[in-house]
Design a protein around this motif. Structure first.
Motif, PDB file in Angstrom:
ATOM      1  N   LYS A  45      -5.521  22.864 -55.534  1.00  0.00           N
ATOM      2  CA  LYS A  45      -6.649  22.640 -54.627  1.00  0.00           C
ATOM      3  C   LYS A  45      -7.960  23.067 -55.276  1.00  0.00           C
ATOM      4  N   LYS A  46      -7.908  24.179 -56.019  1.00  0.00           N
ATOM      5  CA  LYS A  46      -9.112  24.654 -56.695  1.00  0.00           C
ATOM      6  C   LYS A  46      -9.595  23.652 -57.728  1.00  0.00           C
ATOM      7  N   TYR A  47      -8.657  23.076 -58.475  1.00  0.00           N
ATOM      8  CA  TYR A  47      -8.996  22.111 -59.521  1.00  0.00           C
ATOM      9  C   TYR A  47      -8.587  20.702 -59.083  1.00  0.00           C
ATOM     10  N   TRP A  48      -8.997  20.346 -57.891  1.00  0.00           N
ATOM     11  CA  TRP A  48      -8.580  19.065 -57.302  1.00  0.00           C
ATOM     12  C   TRP A  48      -9.083  17.852 -58.078  1.00  0.00           C
ATOM     13  N   ASP A  49     -10.168  18.018 -58.829  1.00  0.00           N
ATOM     14  CA  ASP A  49     -10.777  16.887 -59.538  1.00  0.00           C
ATOM     15  C   ASP A  49     -10.266  16.746 -60.965  1.00  0.00           C
ATOM     16  N   ALA A  50      -9.272  17.570 -61.359  1.00  0.00           N
ATOM     17  CA  ALA A  50      -8.745  17.500 -62.720  1.00  0.00           C
ATOM     18  C   ALA A  50      -7.754  16.350 -62.858  1.00  0.00           C
ATOM     19  N   ARG A  51      -7.552  15.900 -64.094  1.00  0.00           N
ATOM     20  CA  ARG A  51      -6.589  14.823 -64.355  1.00  0.00           C
ATOM     21  C   ARG A  51      -5.154  15.309 -64.151  1.00  0.00           C
ATOM     22  N   HIS A  52      -4.859  16.537 -64.596  1.00  0.00           N
ATOM     23  CA  HIS A  52      -3.505  17.064 -64.492  1.00  0.00           C
ATOM     24  C   HIS A  52      -3.549  18.562 -64.180  1.00  0.00           C
ATOM     25  N   ASN A  53      -2.570  19.025 -63.416  1.00  0.00           N
ATOM     26  CA  ASN A  53      -2.310  20.444 -63.201  1.00  0.00           C
ATOM     27  C   ASN A  53      -0.824  20.675 -63.478  1.00  0.00           C
ATOM     28  N   CYS A  54      -0.509  21.007 -64.699  1.00  0.00           N
ATOM     29  CA  CYS A  54       0.884  21.175 -65.119  1.00  0.00           C
ATOM     30  C   CYS A  54       1.318  22.626 -64.893  1.00  0.00           C
ATOM     31  N   THR A  55       2.608  22.813 -64.623  1.00  0.00           N
ATOM     32  CA  THR A  55       3.055  24.116 -64.138  1.00  0.00           C
ATOM     33  C   THR A  55       4.337  24.597 -64.811  1.00  0.00           C
ATOM     34  N   ALA A  56       4.510  25.922 -64.793  1.00  0.00           N
ATOM     35  CA  ALA A  56       5.761  26.530 -65.242  1.00  0.00           C
ATOM     36  C   ALA A  56       5.854  27.921 -64.633  1.00  0.00           C
ATOM     37  N   PHE A  57       7.064  28.338 -64.282  1.00  0.00           N
ATOM     38  CA  PHE A  57       7.267  29.713 -63.843  1.00  0.00           C
ATOM     39  C   PHE A  57       8.689  30.150 -64.131  1.00  0.00           C
ATOM     40  N   THR A  58       8.855  31.471 -64.258  1.00  0.00           N
ATOM     41  CA  THR A  58      10.174  32.061 -64.464  1.00  0.00           C
ATOM     42  C   THR A  58      10.267  33.340 -63.649  1.00  0.00           C
ATOM     43  N   ILE A  59      11.393  33.523 -62.972  1.00  0.00           N
ATOM     44  CA  ILE A  59      11.585  34.639 -62.051  1.00  0.00           C
ATOM     45  C   ILE A  59      12.934  35.302 -62.333  1.00  0.00           C
ATOM     46  N   GLY A  60      12.942  36.640 -62.295  1.00  0.00           N
ATOM     47  CA  GLY A  60      14.171  37.387 -62.485  1.00  0.00           C
ATOM     48  C   GLY A  60      14.221  38.070 -63.837  1.00  0.00           C
ATOM     49  N   SER A  61      14.932  39.188 -63.900  1.00  0.00           N
ATOM     50  CA  SER A  61      14.998  39.963 -65.137  1.00  0.00           C
ATOM     51  C   SER A  61      15.791  39.253 -66.226  1.00  0.00           C
ATOM     52  N   ARG A  62      16.538  38.214 -65.862  1.00  0.00           N
ATOM     53  CA  ARG A  62      17.277  37.421 -66.847  1.00  0.00           C
ATOM     54  C   ARG A  62      16.866  35.955 -66.773  1.00  0.00           C
ATOM     55  N   HIS A  63      15.639  35.711 -66.277  1.00  0.00           N
ATOM     56  CA  HIS A  63      15.114  34.351 -66.144  1.00  0.00           C
ATOM     57  C   HIS A  63      16.067  33.475 -65.313  1.00  0.00           C
ATOM     58  N   GLN A  64      16.530  34.040 -64.183  1.00  0.00           N
ATOM     59  CA  GLN A  64      17.503  33.310 -63.373  1.00  0.00           C
ATOM     60  C   GLN A  64      16.931  32.016 -62.780  1.00  0.00           C
ATOM     61  N   LEU A  65      15.643  32.005 -62.476  1.00  0.00           N
ATOM     62  CA  LEU A  65      15.029  30.826 -61.868  1.00  0.00           C
ATOM     63  C   LEU A  65      13.851  30.377 -62.718  1.00  0.00           C
ATOM     64  N   THR A  66      13.936  29.167 -63.263  1.00  0.00           N
ATOM     65  CA  THR A  66      12.829  28.609 -64.042  1.00  0.00           C
ATOM     66  C   THR A  66      12.537  27.193 -63.547  1.00  0.00           C
ATOM     67  N   ARG A  67      11.267  26.845 -63.514  1.00  0.00           N
ATOM     68  CA  ARG A  67      10.838  25.504 -63.108  1.00  0.00           C
ATOM     69  C   ARG A  67       9.621  25.116 -63.941  1.00  0.00           C
TER      70      ARG A  67
END
Length: 222
Positions: A45-67
């Protein structure tokens, strides 16, 4: 007892420009998928006028959840390289959005991978990344004759003091890393000829931010 691992304590923003395209990396700490998705939505929403907003995240002490997501960039040129940076740096509980403002020149597959990876690295450099460690509270009771020796040993092993009480005798509560607990207790016992009283207390996760001791709750995923 949770494991020792690096995590995002404070987020930051980094930027690089490649052939007039701006790549803005926004980094934040997260402890759940819901929190990560809220952050991603807010950044889009902050960068609504940008061409792309690419994402990545990792959660957990052993990277159990990544997207990760390429958000319209050619497959494998944005989200996955961003996530690979987080995994290579072994940083946990972190989300990043890289916003691209197109500069009019195509970068090609290799150029996109380098730009998105480089933007994440810039974002991490502007963030505060700490190491979470597992410790144990240790109650130390002694008389004043052995106080100097105990303080010397604590300083030598860089053991922080959580609490102290000086009355007829001395009471100290120390925070000892799990890996040092046995050897530190042995050193205290030997150094005071067995006169010190030691009581092991509750486990306590912590991190050091410069010279500041941060006690961490147990609510984060492990």
């Amino acid at each position: 007892m949770s494991e020792t691992y690096r995590f995002a304590y404070e987020g930051g923003v980094g930027e690089l420009v490649e052939k007039k395209s701006r790549f803005i990396a926004t980094v934040t700490p997260v402890t759940s998928e819901e929190e990560a998705l809220r952050f991603i939505e807010q950044t889009k929403k902050k960068y609504w006028d940008a061409r792309h907003n690419c994402t990545a995240f990792t959660i957990g002490s052993r990277h159990q959840l990544t997207r990760c997501s390429d958000d319209g960039e050619p497959a494998g040129t944005a989200g996955r390289p961003m996530l690979d940076v987080l995994l290579k740096e072994d940083i946990h509980n972190v989300a990043v959005v890289v916003t691209r403002y197109f500069g009019g020149t195509l970068l090609g597959t290799g150029g996109l991978v380098r730009a998105y990876s480089g933007a994440v690295q810039e974002g991490l450099r502007s963030s505060v990344i700490l190491t979470r460690q597992s410790g144990v509270r240790l109650e130390i009771r002694t008389d004043y004759t052995d106080l100097g020796k105990i303080q010397y040993l604590m300083g030598q092993e860089q053991i922080p003091t959580l609490a102290s009480d000086y009355t007829d005798s001395v009471y100290l509560e120390a925070l000892v890393p799990v890996r040092q607990l046995e050897s530190f207790c042995n050193a205290l016992t030997e150094g005071t000829a067995g006169k010190v009283s030691l009581t092991k207390g509750d486990p306590c996760d912590y991190a050091l931010n410069g010279g500041e001791l941060l006690l961490l709750d147990k609510g984060e995923p492990v």
